[in-house]
Design an enzyme around this catalytic site. Structure first.
Site, short mmCIF file in Angstrom:
data_model
loop_
_atom_site.label_atom_id
_atom_site.label_comp_id
_atom_site.label_asym_id
_atom_site.label_seq_id
_atom_site.Cartn_x
_atom_site.Cartn_y
_atom_site.Cartn_z
N ASP A 7 0.88 -1.17 0.00
CA ASP A 7 0.00 0.00 0.00
C ASP A 7 0.92 1.22 0.00
O ASP A 7 1.47 1.58 1.04
CB ASP A 7 -0.90 0.00 1.23
CG ASP A 7 -1.82 1.21 1.29
OD1 ASP A 7 -2.23 1.69 0.23
OD2 ASP A 7 -2.12 1.67 2.42
N GLU A 66 -1.15 -1.43 -4.89
CA GLU A 66 -2.41 -0.73 -5.07
C GLU A 66 -2.19 0.50 -5.94
O GLU A 66 -1.19 1.20 -5.81
CB GLU A 66 -2.97 -0.32 -3.71
CG GLU A 66 -4.39 0.21 -3.77
CD GLU A 66 -4.99 0.40 -2.39
OE1 GLU A 66 -5.96 -0.33 -2.08
OE2 GLU A 66 -4.50 1.26 -1.64
N ASP A 138 -2.37 0.86 7.19
CA ASP A 138 -1.64 0.72 5.92
C ASP A 138 -1.15 -0.72 5.72
O ASP A 138 -1.14 -1.23 4.61
CB ASP A 138 -0.48 1.71 5.84
CG ASP A 138 -0.96 3.16 5.87
OD1 ASP A 138 -1.85 3.49 5.06
OD2 ASP A 138 -0.45 3.94 6.69
#
Length: 162
Positions: A7, A66, A138
């Site tokens: 992430d 992502e 996260d």
């Protein structure tokens, strides 16, 4: 198969590692990379070094990153994109296949709803990976990215067999 999910973030980059055996998922590790420094170049270099260390320790077979969420703040989105570039660069340096997933796709895969809240993602990650205990939101998101990649990878294998 070991998957490392990422992430991206300039202040905090979350990472999570899972192992996939058939349809079974197992948590391996997760954490946060928090680069120091005030200058953008310093932070990017620190992110590269921290993430490279994670890859050296975890030895993943594939990576999943992502996509950047585009918001109204163009400068902020651009900076986040630079952190995402590091998240793509490091696994590429290791010669790994990289999956890229939109945030809504990750949420839809893990939670079942494309506009799920962060706490819902973390809850579902904990249900699917018992004992994961993410280091923060996260890291939970990074584990969700890895889970999403595992599901997409399984779907691709089924298509190949057909």
């Amino acid at each position: 198969m070991r998957i490392l999910g990422i992430d991206p973030g300039l202040r905090t980059l979350g990472w999570g590692v899972i192992e996939v055996e058939g349809s079974r998922l197992r948590h391996v590790a997760n954490g946060l990379c928090k680069p120091g420094g005030k200058e953008l170049a310093e932070r990017l270099l620190a992110l590269h070094e921290l993430l490279t260390d994670v890859f050296n320790r975890m030895l993943p077979d594939e990576a999943a990153v992502e996509h950047t969420f585009v918001n109204r703040d163009g400068a902020g989105t651009l900076k986040l994109g630079q952190a995402r570039a590091i998240a793509l660069l490091v696994p590429a340096q290791f010669g790994l296949p990289i999956g890229e997933y939109a945030p809504n796709s990750v949420k839809k895969t893990v939670v079942g709803v494309g506009h799920a809240e962060k706490h819902q993602v973390e809850h579902m990650v904990n249900l699917q990976l018992p004992g994961a205990n993410p280091a923060g939101p996260d890291a939970a998101d990074a584990l969700a990215v890895a889970i999403c990649h595992a599901h997409h990878m399984g779907a691709r294998r089924m298509k190949v067999r057909a």
